[in-house]
Scaffold this motif. Structure first.
Motif, PDB file in Angstrom:
ATOM      1  N   TYR A   1      50.622  49.880  37.810  1.00  0.00           N
ATOM      2  CA  TYR A   1      50.719  51.272  38.251  1.00  0.00           C
ATOM      3  C   TYR A   1      51.002  51.395  39.742  1.00  0.00           C
ATOM      4  N   GLU A   2      50.873  50.309  40.473  1.00  0.00           N
ATOM      5  CA  GLU A   2      50.969  50.381  41.929  1.00  0.00           C
ATOM      6  C   GLU A   2      52.400  50.070  42.382  1.00  0.00           C
ATOM      7  N   PRO A   3      53.092  51.033  42.966  1.00  0.00           N
ATOM      8  CA  PRO A   3      54.488  50.771  43.325  1.00  0.00           C
ATOM      9  C   PRO A   3      54.680  49.973  44.623  1.00  0.00           C
TER      10      PRO A   3
ATOM     11  N   ASN B   1      50.553  47.005  48.840  1.00  0.00           N
ATOM     12  CA  ASN B   1      49.326  47.292  48.105  1.00  0.00           C
ATOM     13  C   ASN B   1      49.129  46.311  46.955  1.00  0.00           C
TER      14      ASN B   1
ATOM     15  N   VAL C   1      38.833  47.943  48.316  1.00  0.00           N
ATOM     16  CA  VAL C   1      40.051  47.171  48.615  1.00  0.00           C
ATOM     17  C   VAL C   1      40.960  47.922  49.583  1.00  0.00           C
ATOM     18  N   PHE C   2      40.987  49.246  49.459  1.00  0.00           N
ATOM     19  CA  PHE C   2      41.851  50.058  50.322  1.00  0.00           C
ATOM     20  C   PHE C   2      41.008  51.039  51.135  1.00  0.00           C
TER      21      PHE C   2
ATOM     22  N   ARG D   1      47.639  43.273  48.415  1.00  0.00           N
ATOM     23  CA  ARG D   1      46.208  43.387  48.686  1.00  0.00           C
ATOM     24  C   ARG D   1      45.394  43.282  47.416  1.00  0.00           C
ATOM     25  N   LEU D   2      45.894  43.851  46.353  1.00  0.00           N
ATOM     26  CA  LEU D   2      45.163  43.779  45.079  1.00  0.00           C
ATOM     27  C   LEU D   2      45.058  42.330  44.605  1.00  0.00           C
TER      28      LEU D   2
ATOM     29  N   ASP E   1      42.769  40.320  46.926  1.00  0.00           N
ATOM     30  CA  ASP E   1      41.368  40.678  46.682  1.00  0.00           C
ATOM     31  C   ASP E   1      40.852  39.983  45.416  1.00  0.00           C
TER      32      ASP E   1
ATOM     33  N   VAL F   1      50.591  58.276  38.065  1.00  0.00           N
ATOM     34  CA  VAL F   1      49.232  57.980  38.510  1.00  0.00           C
ATOM     35  C   VAL F   1      49.131  56.507  38.904  1.00  0.00           C
ATOM     36  N   GLN F   2      48.426  56.220  39.988  1.00  0.00           N
ATOM     37  CA  GLN F   2      48.247  54.818  40.381  1.00  0.00           C
ATOM     38  C   GLN F   2      46.943  54.242  39.864  1.00  0.00           C
TER      39      GLN F   2
ATOM     40  N   ARG G   1      46.228  47.378  37.050  1.00  0.00           N
ATOM     41  CA  ARG G   1      46.347  48.060  38.340  1.00  0.00           C
ATOM     42  C   ARG G   1      47.702  47.761  38.989  1.00  0.00           C
TER      43      ARG G   1
END
Ligand SMILES: [Zn+2]
Ligand SMILES: [Zn+2]
Lengths: 587, 350
Positions: free
Chosen positions: A13-15, A19, B164-165, A22-23, A26, B273-274, A10
């Motif tokens: 892929y998260e730029p 965020n 989470v979001f 937070r990942l 979590d 894609v995220q 994850r």
């Protein structure tokens, strides 16, 4: 380990930084000890074990799959670990009808939908188990162990495991970000974790206990721990700073070290020398370690000093290149510490004090130590930025005297700056005297002369600027040396394969945001010029590096050059000869 | 009778000469047997069309009332005699109404399976295994790296991300026919009961699914919803819409894409894609090989996708196997690996 793998996936892929934070937070919140601690170690790059060779992975998969199917798959996926992770014939993925050796006995009523119920599901290993096993496992047992784990993990888990054991795990988050996420669990400042960090080891049980309010803040039992180093930013806008708020000193061309001495339980002093990243380098410098007799922690530059004169970085490099520390080496290349900050005096932690006060304590400390191998980095007196600019331009007469050779610029430190870990904004600035560098994009190439006449060896390069229809490249200079013969061949090939137009001996080369060649260009100065469309001209530009890795989109902008010009970086450097660029700075 | 005499592959589809019809022809013909409603298999302009009621209804929704000269609805399990051949429809488990077509003549049976999957799907009848002499299979995911796993686990990832979001919209790219409805049904099974928002292009088809008794919970159009309303919501759209202006109404969305192609990282990354969700309406490698073996067919014809690997696999099992070069399959649904930027949904209005 499947959960950790999913987090990694994850994150990849998260730029957005927030965020990602937070990942990670979590995950750390939802995962028990010691699993989350090992995950934090993996995220911060704190793990080390012997890596498996790709050849071993290939053997494992070759024993289990058809070679033609493997090649087709590898060809399609393009990454060995990922191909193996996806292809691995996990017992859990086998379908009911897979036993096709026996004659099929189709049963039309239930769909052959679901996964095999018969094959018992193996328990997936945890990250902790993997890491603890890897750190003790003999090389000979690795393939079988790896196969057992691969059988039990899912696709993402297998991918992460293979990346981990082959050392190819690229997380895409900085250690700082992972520590910030950990700190957020307890609503703490990231710096609090940063400061504790060197004294902690995976799986960080005490750290999490403290963050979750279940225990006191962990304390280091190490008598001579590393303290995270404070780093400087490159100077941006000198005119915006108030000269009275800053102290200036020389920036030495050596190696940044932290020298720590503390009393251990038995009353003896223990001394360690750390690199700026906290690596213990004491063994390489016994001559310096023995000079550090007083309890404290000095931040300074490791240099070679012969007959009272600082030697160039090249000389230091010669000592660093030798593995064996022999008496001859110590005599020929005597190590020296030039001190510029004091983090601990005796047992007093000084890091919260303003720099001006720490400097006073440092001066007293060095005096007390009274050892020729440790001296103070002198301050540069200046009344105005003009005076400092002049000193920087000519360190020999600006106060550095015979050591000017080893000066690579000046440092500006706020008088009131506490010693903060990492690279805090606005506290420390470095203002290098090095040749200036920009990343520019190759736009045109011209055939050379003489023995280079068959090569495209003269290059016109540009940087980005806002144009009528969005960003465009504007030429800022021309260079025809600085590269090796091998690099010349490479550029020549690139030019020939990427020509967009020809004008006699000149070829226009592709230079789009996503396609083109980025050149790192070093130069000695900048001046205004009406002859160039950019309004600037470079003094003595040369190609210092080919940045095949960099997309043209990420090359520098004209604004960067404008700022250098405004900052006075454009003053010609006094010696002019100091052009050889140094790429091998350690550590 | 040789198999080629019963069904002959032509560049525009498989032709049954004794029966006088084509299966999923890619150009207009007099008589067409259609396996399912995806536009690369179901095209307008044929004389007579035989298909399941659902497939006919979906074609009517997409192409209008005059999409064919005449139509005939066929039930699963029903056998028709067409000329010198018989035709039987069996569920393919691909999308609502999707069928495998078994063609028999003089003791020879060939199954043209269209697109199929052997994984469970709450929105359509499950795949039925049909023993046959020749099995015509697709190979969209015909490489051993394609392992689709349990779709419910993938939806679990989406649910976790929503947790989470909670303040970000989750924008899920999914093909309008089949994938979107399956994803919604799986989200409902995961216990999510808030309204799910739909892009305009998938409203009609999704409502048709609901009319057929498939429970998808409360659905709302994205059109007309406020930014605040969308900020924590789950919304579905065709993959092509994810990069369009349309998507800007979602503040800081988590872009998700439900497709079997998401299994390969480079592919997922290509599309920006995220949150890739590996959910496919086609059989994965294990599904293809298990099905091929279980039909008992001695001969395999492979239509669209990664034919080479599947043909190689079948031959190594002692089966006769060959690729059929049918052009123009794979324009819709997952058969097209292009990611959000360029998928086959562009014909539909937003
Ligand atoms: Zn389809
Ligand atoms: Zn298809």
């Amino acid at each position: 380990m499947n959960d950790f793998a999913e987090l990694l996936d994850r994150l990849a892929y998260e730029p957005s930084r927030n965020n990602k934070l937070r990942l990670i937070a979590d995950y750390l919140r939802a995962t028990p000890d010691p699993e989350r601690g090992f995950a934090l170690a993996a995220l911060t790059g704190a793990l080390s074990f012997q890596h498996a060779k790709p050849g071993m992975i290939r053997t494992l998969i070759a024993e289990r799959t058809d070679p033609v199917l493997f090649e087709l798959s590898y060809d399609y996926v393009g990454d060995l670990s990922e191909t193996v992770a996806l292809m691995w014939p996990s017992p859990q993925a086998l379908r009911i009808f897979k036993s096709d050796a026996s004659p099929p006995t189709p049963d039309p009523s239930p769909p052959l939908a679901s996964l095999a119920e018969g094959g018992e599901k193996k328990r997936a290993p945890s990250l902790s188990e993997v890491i603890e096993t890897l750190s003790t496992l003999g090389k000979a047992q690795l393939p079988a162990q790896l196969a057992r784990w691969l059988d039990a993990l899912d696709e993402t888990g297998r991918w992460a495991l293979l990346k981990l054991v082959t050392g190819g795990l690229r997380i895409g988050v900085s250690a700082r970000l992972a520590k910030t996420a950990a700190a957020s669990l307890g609503g703490k400042e990231p710096n609090e974790v940063e400061i504790l960090w060197p004294g902690l080891v995976a799986p960080y049980i005490e750290l999490f206990a403290w963050l979750e309010g279940r225990a006191e803040k962990p304390t280091s039992s190490d008598p001579a721990p590393f303290r995270p180093a404070m780093l400087a930013h490159a100077l941006e806008d000198l005119a915006a700073l108030d000269p009275a708020a800053f102290i200036a000193e020389w920036k030495w061309d050596g190696i940044r070290v932290q020298a720590v001495t503390g009393a251990s339980d038995d009353g003896h002093n223990l001394t360690r020398l750390y690199s700026r990243t906290g690596e213990d380098v004491s063994k390489s410098f016994p001559d310096l370690v023995e000079a550090l007799r007083l309890p404290g922690a000095i931040d300074g530059e490791l240099l070679i000093v012969r007959d009272g004169r600082v030697q160039s970085f090249n000389v230091l490099q010669q000592r660093l290149n030798r593995k064996a520390v022999t008496p001859k080496l110590l005599q020929e290349f005597p190590a020296h510490l030039r001190a510029y900050d004091l983090l601990v005096d005796g047992t007093d932690d000084l890091r919260d004090l303003p720099f001006a006060e720490r400097r006073e304590r440092l001066e007293a400390f060095v005096k007390r130590l009274n050892d020729p191998r440790v001296d103070l980095s002198p301050l540069i007196g200046f009344e105005s930025w003009a005076a400092l600019t002049a000193a920087r331009a000519d360190p020999a007469t600006g106060g550095a005297g015979p050591d000017a050779e080893a000066v690579e610029g000046v440092m500006l430190k706020r008088r009131d700056a506490p010693y903060l870990p990492g690279r805090p904004k606005g506290q420390w600035w470095k203002w290098k005297r090095d040749p200036m560098n920009v990343d520019a994009v190759l736009m045109y190439a011209q055939r050379g002369h003489g023995k280079r006449s068959s090569y495209y060896s003269d290059y016109t390069f540009g940087v980005w600027t806002g144009g009528a229809t969005g960003d465009e490249l504007v030429p800022v200079g021309k260079a025809y040396f600085g590269f090796t013969d091998e690099e010349l061949h490479q550029i020549d090939r690139f030019v020939r394969n990427n020509t967009t137009e020809r004008f006699g001996p000149v070829r226009e080369v592709v230079h789009a945001p996503d396609k083109g060649l980025v050149l790192e260009v070093a130069f000695e100065g900048l001046q205004r010029s009406s002859r160039h469309k950019s309004g600037l001209a470079m003094r003595f530009p040369r190609i210092s590096r080919l940045r095949w890795d960099k997309p043209p989109r990420e090359a520098d902008r004209l604004e960067t050059l404008e700022r250098m010009l405004k900052n006075g970086d454009a003053l010609p450097s006094p010696s002019g000869e100091r052009v050889q660029s140094r790429r091998a700075k350690l550590p | 009778m040789r198999p080629e005499d019963l069904l002959s592959p032509t560049p525009s589809g498989v032709c049954c000469k004794p029966g006088g019809f084509f299966i999923d022809p890619t150009r207009p013909v007099d008589k067409a047997v259609i396996t399912h409603g995806h536009s690369d298999h179901a095209r307008p302009g044929h004389g007579a069309v035989l298909a399941t009621q659902e497939t006919l209804d979906l074609m009517r929704l997409r192409y209008g009332d005059n999409f064919a000269g005449s139509t005939q609805a066929v039930h699963y399990g029903e056998t028709l005699t067409l000329g010198g051949a018989t035709v039987t429809f069996h569920p393919a488990g691909h999308v609502l109404g999707s069928a495998q077509v078994a063609v028999a003549c003089k003791g020879l049976k060939i199954v043209a399976s269209g697109d199929y999957k052997d994984a469970p799907d709450p929105t359509c009848a499950p795949f039925e295994l049909v023993p046959c002499d020749v099995f015509i299979t697709e190979a969209t995911f015909g490489l051993p790296v394609f392992r689709h796993g349990d779709a419910a686990d993938e939806v679990g990832k989406l649910m976790h991300s929503v947790m989470v979001f909670p303040d970000r919209a989750h924008l899920v790219g999914a093909y309008s026919l089949g994938k979107a409805q399956r994803v919604i049904a799986l989200i409902r099974r995961a216990g999510y009961d808030k309204p799910i928002y739909l892009h305009g292009a998938m409203e009609k088809i999704t409502h048709y699914y609901q009319e057929r008794g498939i429970d998808l919970g409360e659905l709302k159009p994205v059109r007309g919803a406020s930014k605040e309303e969308l900020s924590g919501a789950i919304a579905l759209c065709p993959p092509s819409a994810m990069q369009e202006l349309w998507a800007r109404r979602f503040p800081d969305p988590v872009t998700c894409f439900a497709s079997g192609w998401m299994r390969v990282r480079a592919r997922a990354r290509q599309g920006g894609v995220q949150l890739p969700l590996v959910i496919s309406d086609h059989a994965d490698w294990d599904g293809l090989t298990a099905t091929v073996a279980a039909t008992g067919a001695g001969e395999i014809w492979v239509t669209h996708g990664q034919e080479d690997a599947l043909v190689h696999w079948a031959k190594s099992r002692g089966l006769q196997a060959r690729p059929l070069a049918i052009v123009d399959y794979g324009d819709e649904d997952e058969a097209q690996p292009e990611l959000p930027l360029a998928s086959g949904e562009s014909g539909e209005a937003t």
